[in-house]
Write an enzyme that holds these catalytic residues in place. Sequence first.
Site, short mmCIF file in Angstrom:
data_model
loop_
_atom_site.label_atom_id
_atom_site.label_comp_id
_atom_site.label_asym_id
_atom_site.label_seq_id
_atom_site.Cartn_x
_atom_site.Cartn_y
_atom_site.Cartn_z
N LYS A 91 -11.29 -4.35 -2.42
CA LYS A 91 -11.75 -3.03 -2.48
C LYS A 91 -10.94 -2.28 -3.25
CE LYS A 91 -15.42 -1.02 -1.60
NZ LYS A 91 -16.60 -1.62 -2.19
N LYS B 235 0.89 -1.20 -0.05
CA LYS B 235 0.06 0.01 -0.10
C LYS B 235 0.80 1.19 0.09
CE LYS B 235 -4.26 -2.13 1.50
NZ LYS B 235 -5.47 -1.90 2.46
N LYS C 141 -6.34 -11.46 -5.42
CA LYS C 141 -7.52 -11.61 -4.46
C LYS C 141 -8.58 -10.33 -4.92
CE LYS C 141 -6.44 -8.19 -0.77
NZ LYS C 141 -6.74 -7.93 0.49
#
Length: 332
Positions: free
Chosen positions: A198, A112, A195
């Site tokens: 979001k 991230k 995966k």
Amino acid sequence: RPRVFSGIQPTAGSFHLGNYLGAVRQWVALQETHDAFYSVVDLHSITIAKDPAELRANTRLAAAQLLAAGVDPDRATLFVQSHVAEHTQMSWVVECLTGFGEASRMTQFKDKSAKQGNDGTSVGLFTYPALMVADILLYHTNEVPVGEDQRQHLELTRNIAERFNARYGELFPVPEPHILKETGKIYDLQDPTVKMSKSASTPKGIVELLDEPKAVAKKIKSAVTDTDTVIRYAPEEKPGVSNLLTVYSTLTGAGIPELEEKYAGKGYGALKTDLAEVVTEWVTPFRERTQEYLGDPETLDGILAKGAEKARSVAAETLATVYDKVGFLPAK
Ligand code: AQP
């Protein structure tokens, strides 16, 4: 009864199929056999800037979805993380037990922060795992139902529990991850090697549970499979088809071999059409129940207030013991 704790961020708005099959479904099952604490982890969600009004609305929305999915406030303690101040207080103690290098090795932080750049990355994103450790330890948790992506944070939690016990004296059980092999990682419909997520999935790759049922059906029908035609569970060779079979099997209870047999000689179209129906039949009442809970904010807030009170009583006792063991002078 053994304890379980788990949390979900309110960031999302709608939960996605990965959140549900990977985590929330297990929360519902475990409340029958465990003393369960489940939290809408709003503190975690501000590691990335959030609009305040949206965050507030999404916190209620997350709680409504948990109830709609089957979390039962008579069986489980459901609360909002920021309502229990002990989480942040415990987090500081955990931070002081966590190595800088250890925290720097967390892959979720690395991924991230790489995307957001140095100046866009908050210190909160770095210390996020410490807060998660605090969440778990405060409840003397034995098991943590989460998706595969949380395994490393769970490993950190286990290390910190052991470290605390060794340094200050036995206090915490070393929690076990409860990650199901079958559904621990639900894959993106357009790129079944990563995966469903979001932040990373494209709109076509992610099934949001509060999407229009018709839109959900369309996404399932346009899922990426492969150039072969055989319906067989083989995650390495056939990740797309295998992902669809996992979702199908979990939502219906039909075994994978049973599904392979049912679709023998039929094409991917048949599998997708039927699965689209299965998922639509699941999301339609889920959406309705979520709307019902949202339509009665007083009841919803009452459930969360009761949950916070219960959580606070457990968390306060743990924190007092922790403070004592660490050596803080008690306030008179
Ligand atoms: N694809 C997935 N398969 C199985 N489990 C999953 N989880 C998330 N994605 C999958 C599990 O859902 C729980 C809640 O996760 P969260 O609070 O991190 O919620 P989120 O932000 O909506 O999750 P995402 O999509 O994973 O967000 P990104 O990728 O943006 O960080 C956890 O138990 C998680 O393991």
